[in-house]
Scaffold this motif. Structure first.
Motif, PDB file in Angstrom:
ATOM      1  N   LEU A   1      26.900 -20.226 -48.979  1.00  0.00           N
ATOM      2  CA  LEU A   1      26.352 -20.051 -50.328  1.00  0.00           C
ATOM      3  C   LEU A   1      24.854 -20.332 -50.358  1.00  0.00           C
ATOM      4  CD1 LEU A   1      29.185 -21.667 -52.452  1.00  0.00           C
ATOM      5  CD2 LEU A   1      28.631 -19.241 -52.265  1.00  0.00           C
ATOM      6  N   LEU A   2      24.400 -21.293 -49.584  1.00  0.00           N
ATOM      7  CA  LEU A   2      22.976 -21.610 -49.531  1.00  0.00           C
ATOM      8  C   LEU A   2      22.165 -20.424 -49.011  1.00  0.00           C
ATOM      9  CD1 LEU A   2      20.663 -23.647 -49.805  1.00  0.00           C
ATOM     10  CD2 LEU A   2      21.200 -24.427 -47.493  1.00  0.00           C
ATOM     11  N   ILE A   3      22.661 -19.771 -47.981  1.00  0.00           N
ATOM     12  CA  ILE A   3      21.970 -18.601 -47.423  1.00  0.00           C
ATOM     13  C   ILE A   3      21.997 -17.450 -48.420  1.00  0.00           C
ATOM     14  CG2 ILE A   3      22.025 -16.860 -45.590  1.00  0.00           C
ATOM     15  CD1 ILE A   3      21.010 -19.604 -44.644  1.00  0.00           C
ATOM     16  N   ILE A   4      23.114 -17.263 -49.100  1.00  0.00           N
ATOM     17  CA  ILE A   4      23.205 -16.213 -50.118  1.00  0.00           C
ATOM     18  C   ILE A   4      22.163 -16.449 -51.208  1.00  0.00           C
ATOM     19  CG2 ILE A   4      24.674 -15.289 -51.966  1.00  0.00           C
ATOM     20  CD1 ILE A   4      27.063 -15.778 -50.011  1.00  0.00           C
TER      21      ILE A   4
ATOM     22  N   ILE B   1      22.339  -6.188 -47.231  1.00  0.00           N
ATOM     23  CA  ILE B   1      21.103  -6.919 -46.926  1.00  0.00           C
ATOM     24  C   ILE B   1      20.116  -6.004 -46.213  1.00  0.00           C
ATOM     25  CG2 ILE B   1      20.104  -8.831 -45.587  1.00  0.00           C
ATOM     26  CD1 ILE B   1      21.649  -9.633 -48.180  1.00  0.00           C
ATOM     27  N   LYS B   2      20.582  -5.263 -45.247  1.00  0.00           N
ATOM     28  CA  LYS B   2      19.698  -4.348 -44.508  1.00  0.00           C
ATOM     29  C   LYS B   2      19.137  -3.282 -45.441  1.00  0.00           C
ATOM     30  CE  LYS B   2      19.308  -1.562 -40.374  1.00  0.00           C
ATOM     31  NZ  LYS B   2      19.950  -1.147 -39.131  1.00  0.00           N
ATOM     32  N   SER B   3      19.965  -2.754 -46.315  1.00  0.00           N
ATOM     33  CA  SER B   3      19.531  -1.738 -47.262  1.00  0.00           C
ATOM     34  C   SER B   3      18.442  -2.282 -48.192  1.00  0.00           C
ATOM     35  CB  SER B   3      20.730  -1.243 -48.069  1.00  0.00           C
ATOM     36  OG  SER B   3      20.323  -0.377 -49.094  1.00  0.00           O
ATOM     37  N   LEU B   4      18.664  -3.468 -48.743  1.00  0.00           N
ATOM     38  CA  LEU B   4      17.668  -4.084 -49.627  1.00  0.00           C
ATOM     39  C   LEU B   4      16.368  -4.345 -48.873  1.00  0.00           C
ATOM     40  CD1 LEU B   4      19.933  -6.652 -51.503  1.00  0.00           C
ATOM     41  CD2 LEU B   4      18.719  -4.723 -52.554  1.00  0.00           C
ATOM     42  N   ARG B   5      16.490  -4.808 -47.647  1.00  0.00           N
ATOM     43  CA  ARG B   5      15.298  -5.098 -46.841  1.00  0.00           C
ATOM     44  C   ARG B   5      14.507  -3.814 -46.569  1.00  0.00           C
ATOM     45  NH1 ARG B   5      14.182  -4.705 -41.674  1.00  0.00           N
ATOM     46  NH2 ARG B   5      16.316  -4.445 -40.941  1.00  0.00           N
TER      47      ARG B   5
ATOM     48  N   ASN C   1      19.564 -11.204 -58.761  1.00  0.00           N
ATOM     49  CA  ASN C   1      20.675 -12.107 -59.030  1.00  0.00           C
ATOM     50  C   ASN C   1      21.628 -12.111 -57.844  1.00  0.00           C
ATOM     51  OD1 ASN C   1      20.011 -12.881 -61.728  1.00  0.00           O
ATOM     52  ND2 ASN C   1      20.689 -10.860 -62.405  1.00  0.00           N
ATOM     53  N   ILE C   2      22.265 -13.236 -57.618  1.00  0.00           N
ATOM     54  CA  ILE C   2      23.215 -13.339 -56.512  1.00  0.00           C
ATOM     55  C   ILE C   2      24.289 -12.259 -56.607  1.00  0.00           C
ATOM     56  CG2 ILE C   2      25.077 -14.776 -55.559  1.00  0.00           C
ATOM     57  CD1 ILE C   2      23.270 -17.216 -56.107  1.00  0.00           C
ATOM     58  N   LYS C   3      24.768 -11.996 -57.819  1.00  0.00           N
ATOM     59  CA  LYS C   3      25.842 -10.992 -57.969  1.00  0.00           C
ATOM     60  C   LYS C   3      25.425  -9.620 -57.475  1.00  0.00           C
ATOM     61  CE  LYS C   3      24.677  -9.813 -62.699  1.00  0.00           C
ATOM     62  NZ  LYS C   3      24.939  -8.564 -63.305  1.00  0.00           N
ATOM     63  N   ASP C   4      24.128  -9.319 -57.517  1.00  0.00           N
ATOM     64  CA  ASP C   4      23.638  -8.017 -57.065  1.00  0.00           C
ATOM     65  C   ASP C   4      23.770  -7.843 -55.544  1.00  0.00           C
ATOM     66  OD1 ASP C   4      23.035  -7.278 -59.670  1.00  0.00           O
ATOM     67  OD2 ASP C   4      21.007  -8.101 -59.535  1.00  0.00           O
ATOM     68  N   LEU C   5      23.852  -8.943 -54.812  1.00  0.00           N
ATOM     69  CA  LEU C   5      24.051  -8.845 -53.370  1.00  0.00           C
ATOM     70  C   LEU C   5      25.450  -8.338 -53.029  1.00  0.00           C
ATOM     71  CD1 LEU C   5      22.420 -12.168 -52.108  1.00  0.00           C
ATOM     72  CD2 LEU C   5      21.491  -9.859 -51.925  1.00  0.00           C
ATOM     73  N   PHE C   6      26.345  -8.419 -54.013  1.00  0.00           N
ATOM     74  CA  PHE C   6      27.723  -7.997 -53.792  1.00  0.00           C
ATOM     75  C   PHE C   6      28.060  -6.689 -54.500  1.00  0.00           C
ATOM     76  CE2 PHE C   6      27.464 -12.530 -53.116  1.00  0.00           C
ATOM     77  CZ  PHE C   6      28.080 -12.658 -51.879  1.00  0.00           C
ATOM     78  N   ASP C   7      27.049  -6.008 -54.986  1.00  0.00           N
ATOM     79  CA  ASP C   7      27.237  -4.705 -55.620  1.00  0.00           C
ATOM     80  C   ASP C   7      27.109  -3.651 -54.538  1.00  0.00           C
ATOM     81  OD1 ASP C   7      27.394  -2.445 -57.135  1.00  0.00           O
ATOM     82  OD2 ASP C   7      25.672  -2.900 -58.388  1.00  0.00           O
TER      83      ASP C   7
ATOM     84  N   ALA D   1      19.003 -13.955 -52.165  1.00  0.00           N
ATOM     85  CA  ALA D   1      18.819 -13.449 -53.529  1.00  0.00           C
ATOM     86  C   ALA D   1      17.429 -13.819 -54.043  1.00  0.00           C
ATOM     87  CB  ALA D   1      19.901 -13.995 -54.457  1.00  0.00           C
ATOM     88  N   ASN D   2      17.003 -15.048 -53.807  1.00  0.00           N
ATOM     89  CA  ASN D   2      15.665 -15.471 -54.235  1.00  0.00           C
ATOM     90  C   ASN D   2      14.577 -14.676 -53.522  1.00  0.00           C
ATOM     91  OD1 ASN D   2      16.703 -17.372 -56.007  1.00  0.00           O
ATOM     92  ND2 ASN D   2      16.555 -19.048 -54.544  1.00  0.00           N
ATOM     93  N   ALA D   3      14.754 -14.428 -52.243  1.00  0.00           N
ATOM     94  CA  ALA D   3      13.758 -13.671 -51.475  1.00  0.00           C
ATOM     95  C   ALA D   3      13.627 -12.242 -52.002  1.00  0.00           C
ATOM     96  CB  ALA D   3      14.131 -13.662 -49.996  1.00  0.00           C
TER      97      ALA D   3
END
Length: 70
Positions: A48-51, A11-15, A61-67, A55-57
């Motif tokens: 799951l709601l926060i995930i 999350i920090k990296s994406l941000r 895709n949600i799966k990309d948060l776990f890559d 992902a929307n923000a």
């Protein structure tokens, strides 16, 4: 490494890649900024709601948060 830590690093990296402040991400994801800070530190067990909100923000895709390879 614990899954919460890996997720927080992602999350920090994406941000940071998008030059988002914690406050900006909090606003577009409709999540409290302190909650995002805790996620990035690996201190939150994220629902799951926060995930989905994260992902929307990030407009991914949600799966990309776990890559964790990227």
């Amino acid at each position: 490494m614990d899954l919460r830590k890996k997720f927080g690093i992602k999350i920090k990296s994406l941000r940071e890649q998008r030059n988002y402040s914690i406050e900006y991400l909090a606003n577009i994801a409709n999540i409290d900024r302190t909650y995002i800070s805790d996620i990035e530190k690996g201190e939150r067990n994220v629902s799951l709601l926060i995930i989905e909100k994260l992902a929307n923000a990030f407009e991914i895709n949600i799966k990309d948060l776990f890559d964790y390879e990227k």
